[in-house]
Design an enzyme around this catalytic site. Structure first.
Site: not given
Ligand SMILES: *Cc1c(COP(=O)(O)O)cnc(C)c1O
Length: 403
Positions: A52, A113, A188, A213
């Protein structure tokens, strides 16, 4: 490795923060599937005690993303150079929010998101007492008014999901430093990827990616990262990462690192096909309106030119007609798969109002313009002509259904 920041991005995605494994010379780090590490005497070890807290495969990925986002923290100062990997993008976000005290004031981009919105407004507002103001940060006057002296965090997403609004990171950082000196500025960066945009360079403190992504890019692993270039903040994130424990496992760390090796060539293709398809859609008779940062018609195209190095494969458009036309279009696609998520090698299509953004309250969806005719494309790296043939066929089916 101290020269990492001098390399071009296409070299960085392969080599930054990496070196052959010490025992065998393996050019890719082994997947260290161990929970614990032997000590020769109590407290005497090689820097690894428990997975961890420490894992060599995760460290290799974390150093990579740290360097891609421009952190210059030395490995001698921090073993992962300011990069931190988590079980998902939302786990990364949940950990970042733990940097705030109970009851803290947060200014958040209005269009984020769906899951980010849900975590803030339906979980942390209750459990942590966070007071969140959702603000359209594309409007600097609104930003100026929303930021208070006690604001603890500014949460920006750019481009936003799914309306692809762009926030001027340099300007937001300037305003926030002036009005909210205590605020941590978080971006983000999931939609842009580290190839197209690097928020630390614009004065932000923390970058988040859902590596699910573009960063991983192969739709086969869920994960998230945080990166900071600030040593004191790095220590704080290391502490909360270990305290909360929502870390990325070694196998996923290997997969994401493997995916990142091709990030340069993948993004070049996503950017190129995205722009080409956006131009083409803009002229299509069945299309009402196209939103794509690389188009001159985009309301923040100037910010795009200043801040981004490519428009990505994400395109939002409004189909003419109503829900019936949208549904027929979505059912008629053959190459584009109807699925949530984005940023993979394969092309996907999403209907945010029913799928990804169902968790956003209806009145907020209306305000943001997430209507029944809004369609979000994630253009993959297939042959672009094949993708346009697929879109042409499905748009034709939607038009025929209407007449
Ligand atoms: C998918 C996404 C998230 C969340 O990520 P996860 O891996 O699904 O938990 C956060 N911000 C954006 C812009 C996203 O497209």
């Amino acid at each position: 490795m101290h020269e990492d920041h001098k390399m071009h991005i296409d070299t960085k995605v392969i080599h930054a923060g990496q070196r052959p494994e010490e025992v065998t010379g393996a050019v890719m780090p082994p997947i260290f599937t161990t929970s614990t590490y032997a000590q020769s005497s109590p407290g005497v070890h090689k820097g690894f005690e428990y997975t961890r807290s420490h894992n060599p495969t995760r460290y290799a990925l974390e150093r990579m993303v740290a360097r891609l986002e421009g952190s210059k923290i030395a490995e001698a100062r921090d073993p992962s150079c300011g990069g931190f990997a988590f079980a998902s993008g939302l786990a990364a976000m949940g950990t970042a929010l733990e940097l705030c005290d109970a009851g803290a004031h947060i200014v958040c981009m209005d269009d984020v998101y769906g899951g980010s919105n849900r975590l803030l407004s339906r979980v942390r507002a209750r459990s942590q007492g966070l007071k969140v103001d959702y603000v359209d940060l594309t409007d600097l006057n609104k930003a100026e008014r929303a930021l208070k002296s006690e604001t603890a965090m500014v949460w920006v997403e750019t481009p936003t999901n799914p309306t692809l609004k762009l926030v001027d990171l340099t300007e937001i950082a300037k305003i926030a430093r002036k009005k909210s000196p205590k605020a941590l500025l978080v971006c983000d960066n999931t939609f842009a990827s580290s190839v197209n945009q690097t928020p630390l360079a614009h004065g932000f403190d923390i970058v988040l990616h859902s590596t699910t992504k573009y960063m991983n890019g192969h739709s086969d692993a869920v994960g998230g990262v945080l990166v900071t270039g600030d040593e004191a903040l790095c220590d704080r994130i290391r502490f909360v990462q270990n305290s909360i424990g929502s870390v990325m496992g070694p196998f996923d760390s290997y997969l994401v690192l493997r995916g990142i090796k091709t990030l340069g060539v993948r993004m070049a293709r996503h950017n190129e096909s995205g722009l080409r398809i956006a131009h083409w859609l803009e002229r299509h008779e069945a299309v009402e309106r196209v939103v794509y940062p690389g188009l001159a018609s985009h309301p923040q195209h100037g910010i795009y030119k200043k801040q981004m190095r490519g428009g990505t494969g994400m395109i939002t458009f409004f189909i003419k007609g109503g829900l019936d036309e949208a549904r027929r279009f979505l059912e008629s696609l053959r190459v584009f798969q109807l699925a949530e998520s984005l940023g993979g090698v394969e092309s996907l299509v999403d209907h945010p109002a029913i799928m990804t953004h169902a968790s956003v309250p209806p009145e907020m969806r209306r305000e943001l313009g997430i209507s029944d005719t809004l369609i979000r494309l994630s253009v993959g790296i297939e042959d672009c002509d094949d993708l346009m043939t697929d879109l042409e066929h499905a748009l034709g089916a939607a038009v025929r259904a209407a007449t």
